[in-house]
Design a protein around this motif. Structure first.
Motif, mmCIF file in Angstrom:
data_model
loop_
_atom_site.group_PDB
_atom_site.id
_atom_site.type_symbol
_atom_site.label_atom_id
_atom_site.label_comp_id
_atom_site.label_asym_id
_atom_site.label_seq_id
_atom_site.Cartn_x
_atom_site.Cartn_y
_atom_site.Cartn_z
ATOM 1 N N SER A 178 24.623 6.866 32.961
ATOM 2 C CA SER A 178 25.388 7.686 32.024
ATOM 3 C C SER A 178 25.850 8.983 32.684
ATOM 4 O O SER A 178 26.996 9.411 32.507
ATOM 5 N N LEU A 179 24.963 9.601 33.462
ATOM 6 C CA LEU A 179 25.332 10.841 34.136
ATOM 7 C C LEU A 179 26.475 10.618 35.126
ATOM 8 O O LEU A 179 27.431 11.401 35.188
ATOM 9 N N ARG A 180 26.410 9.528 35.879
ATOM 10 C CA ARG A 180 27.484 9.219 36.835
ATOM 11 C C ARG A 180 28.804 8.996 36.099
ATOM 12 O O ARG A 180 29.868 9.400 36.566
ATOM 13 N N TRP A 181 28.716 8.338 34.929
ATOM 14 C CA TRP A 181 29.942 8.063 34.166
ATOM 15 C C TRP A 181 30.577 9.356 33.660
ATOM 16 O O TRP A 181 31.792 9.548 33.793
ATOM 17 N N PHE A 182 29.802 10.249 33.086
ATOM 18 C CA PHE A 182 30.362 11.507 32.603
ATOM 19 C C PHE A 182 31.004 12.290 33.744
ATOM 20 O O PHE A 182 32.057 12.913 33.574
ATOM 21 N N GLU A 183 30.388 12.245 34.904
ATOM 22 C CA GLU A 183 30.893 12.983 36.053
ATOM 23 C C GLU A 183 32.200 12.376 36.563
ATOM 24 O O GLU A 183 33.183 13.100 36.785
ATOM 25 N N ALA A 184 32.230 11.053 36.725
ATOM 26 C CA ALA A 184 33.399 10.396 37.309
ATOM 27 C C ALA A 184 34.523 10.205 36.288
ATOM 28 O O ALA A 184 35.699 10.438 36.599
ATOM 29 N N ALA A 185 34.168 9.790 35.090
ATOM 30 C CA ALA A 185 35.194 9.421 34.106
ATOM 31 C C ALA A 185 35.778 10.630 33.390
ATOM 32 O O ALA A 185 36.985 10.698 33.165
ATOM 33 N N LEU A 186 34.939 11.587 33.022
ATOM 34 C CA LEU A 186 35.402 12.710 32.207
ATOM 35 C C LEU A 186 35.463 14.026 32.970
ATOM 36 O O LEU A 186 35.756 15.068 32.376
ATOM 37 N N LYS A 187 35.168 13.991 34.274
ATOM 38 C CA LYS A 187 35.262 15.189 35.117
ATOM 39 C C LYS A 187 34.350 16.314 34.615
ATOM 40 O O LYS A 187 34.730 17.493 34.568
ATOM 41 N N LEU A 188 33.133 15.940 34.242
ATOM 42 C CA LEU A 188 32.129 16.904 33.817
ATOM 43 C C LEU A 188 31.076 17.055 34.905
ATOM 44 O O LEU A 188 31.082 16.322 35.893
ATOM 45 N N ASP A 189 30.172 17.997 34.730
ATOM 46 C CA ASP A 189 29.190 18.323 35.763
ATOM 47 C C ASP A 189 27.781 17.947 35.319
ATOM 48 O O ASP A 189 27.396 18.214 34.175
ATOM 49 N N VAL A 190 27.015 17.357 36.216
ATOM 50 C CA VAL A 190 25.607 17.073 35.953
ATOM 51 C C VAL A 190 24.806 18.327 36.324
ATOM 52 O O VAL A 190 24.916 18.848 37.433
ATOM 53 N N SER A 191 24.004 18.792 35.383
ATOM 54 C CA SER A 191 23.276 20.043 35.578
ATOM 55 C C SER A 191 21.772 19.792 35.594
ATOM 56 O O SER A 191 21.292 18.802 36.138
ATOM 57 N N THR A 192 21.037 20.657 34.919
ATOM 58 C CA THR A 192 19.585 20.705 35.028
ATOM 59 C C THR A 192 18.898 19.559 34.297
ATOM 60 O O THR A 192 19.340 19.144 33.224
ATOM 61 N N SER A 193 17.794 19.091 34.865
ATOM 62 C CA SER A 193 16.921 18.118 34.202
ATOM 63 C C SER A 193 15.613 18.803 33.809
ATOM 64 O O SER A 193 15.144 19.713 34.494
ATOM 65 N N TYR A 194 15.051 18.335 32.690
ATOM 66 C CA TYR A 194 13.747 18.823 32.220
ATOM 67 C C TYR A 194 12.893 17.611 31.885
ATOM 68 O O TYR A 194 13.405 16.585 31.406
ATOM 69 N N THR A 195 11.599 17.718 32.103
ATOM 70 C CA THR A 195 10.657 16.697 31.655
ATOM 71 C C THR A 195 9.670 17.370 30.710
ATOM 72 O O THR A 195 8.997 18.328 31.087
ATOM 73 N N LEU A 196 9.612 16.881 29.483
ATOM 74 C CA LEU A 196 8.831 17.573 28.459
ATOM 75 C C LEU A 196 8.310 16.587 27.423
ATOM 76 O O LEU A 196 8.789 15.444 27.324
ATOM 77 N N ALA A 197 7.317 17.038 26.657
ATOM 78 C CA ALA A 197 6.828 16.263 25.516
ATOM 79 C C ALA A 197 7.834 16.442 24.379
ATOM 80 O O ALA A 197 7.950 17.525 23.816
#
Length: 301
Positions: A178-197
């Motif tokens: 999904s992240l690759r698709w948003f970046e390639a298809a819609l010209k958006l940027d992948v930013s920060t990841s968080y791991t949380l409960a």
């Protein structure tokens, strides 16, 4: 079009609801949104979403009193008896920026909104204070009071008691895809990841309270847009009438500079549309990796 709109900005979201009049009373009378338009869904608009069965459905469009160009459209549709929020792929929630989040449980008492997550500060995320409610269509709405910007994004403080959608949450079977698709298809940027409960996910799937989920923000520069969430293996494809809008959080409208510059497959060719949301601009709809419906509103031509 207002100065609010820029590439990637959330211009609206659609909620499927079984009782339009009651939902309108909730969103207008309790959330304090302003009625901008109402009527029935045109056949060509429904077809552009890939949902021809939604033609003729009653709808109401609401916007915040702040004047932000962001519309929540309530569309009347039967509610599948087995639909449970936060257990299926697709749009999982709309996050609204609000004032005085700790006052919202009392404001919503006796309405069609069920508070499923009272206001609380999240572990490792001091930037906003969220609460979660479920509406009559079992849509998930987050009401978030912004405290400060994050190191990588600018979070909007509300200009009215209830303001615009500033993040949409996507449940996907493959976060990286999904992240690759948003970046390639819609010209958006992948930013920060968080791991949380993540309490909403843990409750929905009966997981332990300390089960941890990884989420990643999709942005345009410092503008946050989509939170992409890993979901447990027990998650399923959202069911409903395949010819109609999905139940719950059904569709998201994003502003884009130029439809012709995007590497996407439109459900139907772009056309100019009228009304408060479209303003005569071209719009077209695509499906993302999780099957989510994304309507694209062209603002740069």
């Amino acid at each position: 079009m207002s100065d609010y709109l820029k590439h990637g900005r959330i211009a609206g979201g659609i909620v499927s609801t079984p009782d339009l009049d009651a939902a309108l009373a909730d969103y207008q009378g309790r959330l304090g949104l302003e009625l901008a338009e109402q009527g029935t869904i045109a056949a060509d608009l429904a077809a552009s979403w890939g949902c021809p069965g939604s033609a003729g459905a009653r709808f109401a469009a609401l916007r915040p009193l702040s004047g932000a160009h962001c519309f929540i459209r309530l569309v009347e549709a039967p509610l599948p008896a087995d639909f449970v929020p936060t257990r299926t792929y697709g749009w999982a929630a709309f996050e609204l920026t609000v004032k005085d989040v700790f006052g919202w449980p009392d404001r919503l008492a006796g309405s069609g909104f069920e508070v499923v997550g009272p206001p609380k500060v999240l572990e490792g995320l001091p930037y906003f204070i969220p609460m979660q409610v479920i509406g009559r269509g079992r849509e998930m709405i987050y009401l978030n009071e912004v405290a400060e910007n994050t190191p990588t994004s600018d979070l909007p403080k509300a200009g009215s008691l209830t303001d615009h959608i500033f993040i949409t949450i996507l449940a996907t079977p493959d976060r990286e895809a999904s992240l690759r698709w948003f970046e390639a298809a819609l010209k958006l940027d992948v930013s920060t990841s968080y791991t949380l409960a993540y309490s909403m996910i843990n409750k929905a799937f009966g997981l332990s309270s300390d089960y941890r989920t990884t989420i990643t923000m999709v942005q345009k520069g410092r503008l946050p847009i989509v939170e992409v969430d890993d979901y447990p293996a027990e998650a399923t494809v959202r069911q409903g009438d395949p010819g109609k809008l999905p139940p719950g959080n059904a569709l998201v409208t994003l502003a884009v500079d130029d439809l012709d510059a995007l590497d996407v497959a439109f459900i139907a060719p772009p056309v100019h549309r009228e009304g408060p949301l479209y303003g005569g601009r071209r719009a077209a709809t695509v499906r993302g990796v999780a099957g989510e419906l994304i309507e694209l509103l062209e603002i740069g031509r």
